[in-house]
Write a protein that holds these residues in place. Structure first.
Motif, mmCIF file in Angstrom:
data_model
loop_
_atom_site.group_PDB
_atom_site.id
_atom_site.type_symbol
_atom_site.label_atom_id
_atom_site.label_comp_id
_atom_site.label_asym_id
_atom_site.label_seq_id
_atom_site.Cartn_x
_atom_site.Cartn_y
_atom_site.Cartn_z
ATOM 1 N N ARG A 105 -1.994 -8.159 -1.466
ATOM 2 C CA ARG A 105 -3.269 -7.622 -0.984
ATOM 3 C C ARG A 105 -3.035 -6.387 -0.099
ATOM 4 O O ARG A 105 -3.800 -5.420 -0.154
ATOM 5 N N LEU A 106 -2.003 -6.425 0.717
ATOM 6 C CA LEU A 106 -1.670 -5.265 1.546
ATOM 7 C C LEU A 106 -1.185 -4.105 0.674
ATOM 8 O O LEU A 106 -1.575 -2.954 0.878
ATOM 9 N N ARG A 107 -0.310 -4.409 -0.290
ATOM 10 C CA ARG A 107 0.199 -3.356 -1.171
ATOM 11 C C ARG A 107 -0.939 -2.715 -1.961
ATOM 12 O O ARG A 107 -1.000 -1.489 -2.113
ATOM 13 N N ALA A 108 -1.859 -3.555 -2.454
ATOM 14 C CA ALA A 108 -2.994 -3.029 -3.203
ATOM 15 C C ALA A 108 -3.853 -2.123 -2.334
ATOM 16 O O ALA A 108 -4.316 -1.061 -2.781
ATOM 17 N N GLY A 109 -4.066 -2.528 -1.090
ATOM 18 C CA GLY A 109 -4.838 -1.680 -0.180
ATOM 19 C C GLY A 109 -4.210 -0.314 -0.005
ATOM 20 O O GLY A 109 -4.893 0.718 -0.019
ATOM 21 N N GLY A 110 -2.890 -0.294 0.162
ATOM 22 C CA GLY A 110 -2.194 0.982 0.327
ATOM 23 C C GLY A 110 -2.178 1.821 -0.929
ATOM 24 O O GLY A 110 -2.119 3.053 -0.868
ATOM 25 N N PHE A 191 7.368 -7.202 5.504
ATOM 26 C CA PHE A 191 5.964 -6.789 5.512
ATOM 27 C C PHE A 191 5.760 -5.407 6.121
ATOM 28 O O PHE A 191 4.656 -4.871 6.062
ATOM 29 N N ASN A 192 6.791 -4.835 6.716
ATOM 30 C CA ASN A 192 6.592 -3.553 7.397
ATOM 31 C C ASN A 192 6.129 -2.429 6.469
ATOM 32 O O ASN A 192 5.147 -1.749 6.782
ATOM 33 N N PRO A 193 6.784 -2.170 5.320
ATOM 34 C CA PRO A 193 6.283 -1.102 4.448
ATOM 35 C C PRO A 193 4.859 -1.360 3.960
ATOM 36 O O PRO A 193 4.046 -0.434 3.854
ATOM 37 N N LEU A 194 4.534 -2.623 3.681
ATOM 38 C CA LEU A 194 3.199 -2.961 3.170
ATOM 39 C C LEU A 194 2.136 -2.733 4.235
ATOM 40 O O LEU A 194 1.054 -2.204 3.940
ATOM 41 N N CYS A 195 2.425 -3.134 5.486
ATOM 42 C CA CYS A 195 1.466 -2.917 6.575
ATOM 43 C C CYS A 195 1.298 -1.437 6.873
ATOM 44 O O CYS A 195 0.200 -0.989 7.224
ATOM 45 N N ALA A 196 2.374 -0.679 6.728
ATOM 46 C CA ALA A 196 2.276 0.766 6.927
ATOM 47 C C ALA A 196 1.355 1.392 5.886
ATOM 48 O O ALA A 196 0.531 2.262 6.194
#
Length: 249
Positions: A105-110, A191-196
């Motif tokens: 979900r985070l990756r999709a958002g980015g 999770f750091n790259p995904l949150c970024a």
């Protein structure tokens, strides 16, 4: 285009009610200096997306203990006693999400993908809306997480999961250059790259900051286009170990 600033200035526009995507896994790769700077600002009602909420008195636990977090979207409650207590007493809203689904979900958002289908959670309370989202003070369930849209694709039941984007992304890197290109160390690259990627404004604290052009492009884990501000992490901030395990000689 030098993005380097200090922690206090970097978080100065984080207001009450802001949403934060915070990197880290357990106690590894946590942007502790940025969390401390937010705690010093005294903001409240934060809506936080992170794999977990640190532990009592450390990581996101600092903000939780101070009553600054109103909602957590996480995959793991773990051994964080205060996290569980606040959820059961109705002081904290918690959306529990399978770990791989949270990452996607985070990756999709980015990546600008609004939603996706996954078989994870099909046929469970996650799909039907049976998971508690908020409790009443007496411990009863006051609200459930919403049911997901369910479809059958190629004979398999799948659920619709929506992408996550947040007002801010907070991450911890081993190395950054002055334009925000980041290198993560070992399992801090969780999770750091995904949150970024998921933050509309992303702030990276880094243990080392080097001039632009110094990093080998093949060694960069996250390009600076996703990062708006860079902060040098304090050398005095300890690296906590959640559970130490040793082998007897």
């Amino acid at each position: 285009m030098n993005k380097v600033t200090d922690a206090r200035e970097a978080v100065a526009d984080i207001r009450d009610g802001a949403s934060l995507a915070v990197g880290g896994f357990g106690l590894c790769g946590i942007p502790m200096d940025l969390i401390d700077a937010i705690a010093d600002r005294g903001v409240h009602g934060l809506r936080v997306v992170s794999n977990n909420c640190g532990v009592d008195g450390w990581g996101l636990g600092v903000l939780l203990d101070a009553g600054r977090i109103a909602r957590m979207t996480s995959s793991y409650m773990g051994e964080h006693a205060e996290f569980g207590r606040r959820f059961r007493s109705g002081e904290l809203e918690v959306e529990l999400v399978p770990q791989g689904t949270l990452a996607e979900r985070l990756r999709a958002g980015g990546a600008g993908i609004p939603a996706f289908y996954t078989p994870v959670g099909a046929g469970t309370d996650l799909a039907s809306g049976g998971i508690p989202l908020r409790h009443a003070p007496d411990g009863s369930v006051a609200a459930h997480a919403p049911a997901r849209e369910v479809r059958v694709i190629d004979g398999a039941e799948v659920v619709l999961e929506r992408a996550i984007t947040c007002d801010f992304g907070l991450v911890h890197a081993a190395v950054a250059d002055t334009v925000g290109n980041l290198v993560f160390h070992s399992s801090a690259r969780n999770f750091n790259p995904l949150c970024a990627m998921a933050g509309r404004i992303t702030i990276a604290e880094a243990e080392s900051i080097v001039p632009s052009g110094t990093l080998d492009p093949d060694h960069i884990h996250l390009p600076g286009i996703f990062v708006q501000r860079v902060v040098r992490a304090r050398a005095t901030t300890p690296k906590r170990v959640e559970r130490r395990a040793v082998t007897a000689p």
